[in-house]
Design an enzyme around this catalytic site. Structure first.
Site, PDB file in Angstrom:
ATOM      1  N   SER A  18       0.852  -1.191   0.000  1.00  0.00           N
ATOM      2  CA  SER A  18       0.000   0.000   0.000  1.00  0.00           C
ATOM      3  C   SER A  18       0.887   1.240   0.000  1.00  0.00           C
ATOM      4  CB  SER A  18      -0.901   0.018   1.235  1.00  0.00           C
ATOM      5  OG  SER A  18      -1.589   1.256   1.345  1.00  0.00           O
ATOM      6  N   HIS A  19       0.331   2.351  -0.468  1.00  0.00           N
ATOM      7  CA  HIS A  19       1.049   3.619  -0.374  1.00  0.00           C
ATOM      8  C   HIS A  19       1.181   4.084   1.068  1.00  0.00           C
ATOM      9  CE1 HIS A  19       0.524   3.649  -4.680  1.00  0.00           C
ATOM     10  NE2 HIS A  19       1.166   4.790  -4.786  1.00  0.00           N
ATOM     11  N   SER A  20       0.376   3.526   1.931  1.00  0.00           N
ATOM     12  CA  SER A  20       0.405   3.897   3.343  1.00  0.00           C
ATOM     13  C   SER A  20       0.864   2.713   4.193  1.00  0.00           C
ATOM     14  CB  SER A  20      -0.999   4.333   3.799  1.00  0.00           C
ATOM     15  OG  SER A  20      -1.089   4.373   5.204  1.00  0.00           O
ATOM     16  N   SER A  79       0.430   2.658  -9.200  1.00  0.00           N
ATOM     17  CA  SER A  79       1.886   2.748  -9.089  1.00  0.00           C
ATOM     18  C   SER A  79       2.438   1.686  -8.158  1.00  0.00           C
ATOM     19  CB  SER A  79       2.301   4.142  -8.610  1.00  0.00           C
ATOM     20  OG  SER A  79       1.698   4.462  -7.372  1.00  0.00           O
TER      21      SER A  79
END
Length: 236
Positions: A18-20, A79
């Protein structure tokens, strides 16, 4: 790597990208409630802790998750998938066939994949479970490929007793038990082997649950699953 837990070498591991970092770690925490023996690895955020994805974290996560049976990678945004694909390109030739990126929503697909791995599914089965989250959960008839049947010959109707209904953890317990029987079984028309199918029913406390199968092959499974519901899953 944060969020990992040991597992037998014959279980597929999971990597949540995840981006987080918080989202990835939270998903590990959620999935672990249903898959306590599976290696679940959070690979969220950048190396510096910021929002984004990290090639190094993903590569390390794959190495940690793959204990010999392979690893499935689930990603949140586009991404993240690109970074994960790059990570796969850099894996050793002997390892790369054991790692797959699932085309699935991160949360629903991750939960379904975790349960599939917990009950011993191979790499293909875990990927299929994850990707089932992209479509309408199959009915028992769809799953068996059968035509529209007459009324099931074996059936029990029980009342759901646990306080929070058939939410994720009891639904996972239900699917794990169903997987121990080699017989078709349905829950209010949904395949008893499909976690997402069962959860999509939205069953709450006090509702009637019909466990059914087409013939005597399913009797033991029907009785065991009905008995499990009547216990309240230990939540009363």
């Amino acid at each position: 790597m944060a969020g990992a837990q040991g597992n037998p070498t014959d279980q597929v591991g999971l990597v949540f990208v995840s981006h987080s970092a918080l989202i990835a770690a939270g998903l590990v925490e959620l999935a672990r409630q249903m898959a306590p023996t599976v290696t679940l690895v959070a690979a969220g955020g950048r190396d510096d802790g910021g929002i984004g994805t990290s090639f190094d974290l993903i590569v390390a996560g794959i190495a940690e998750a793959d204990r010999g049976a392979g690893a499935v990678v689930l990603c949140d945004l586009g991404s993240a998938i690109l970074t994960a694909e790059t990570a796969l390109d850099f894996l050793d030739d002997a390892v790369r066939p054991r790692v797959q990126i699932a085309d699935a929503p991160l949360v629903e697909g991750g939960v379904a994949a975790a349960v599939a791995a917990e009950i011993g599914g191979d790499l293909a089965a875990v990927v299929a479970a994850a990707e089932s989250a992209r479509s309408t959960p199959p009915s028992a008839d769809d799953a068996s490929g059968a035509a529209e049947p007459e009324r099931s010959e074996v059936s029990r109707t029980v009342i759901l007793r646990n306080r929070d209904g058939l939410h994720a953890r009891p639904a996972a317990d239900f699917v794990k038990l169903a997987s121990t029987f080699d017989a078709p079984v349905s829950v209010n028309g949904r395949d008893a082997h499909s976690l997402l199918g069962i959860m999509s029913l939205g069953l709450t406390r006090g509702m009637s649950v019909e466990i059914s199968g087409p013939d005597e092959r399913s009797r033991a499974a029907v009785d065991a699953l009905a008995d499990l519901i009547e216990t309240g899953f230990g939540e009363e």
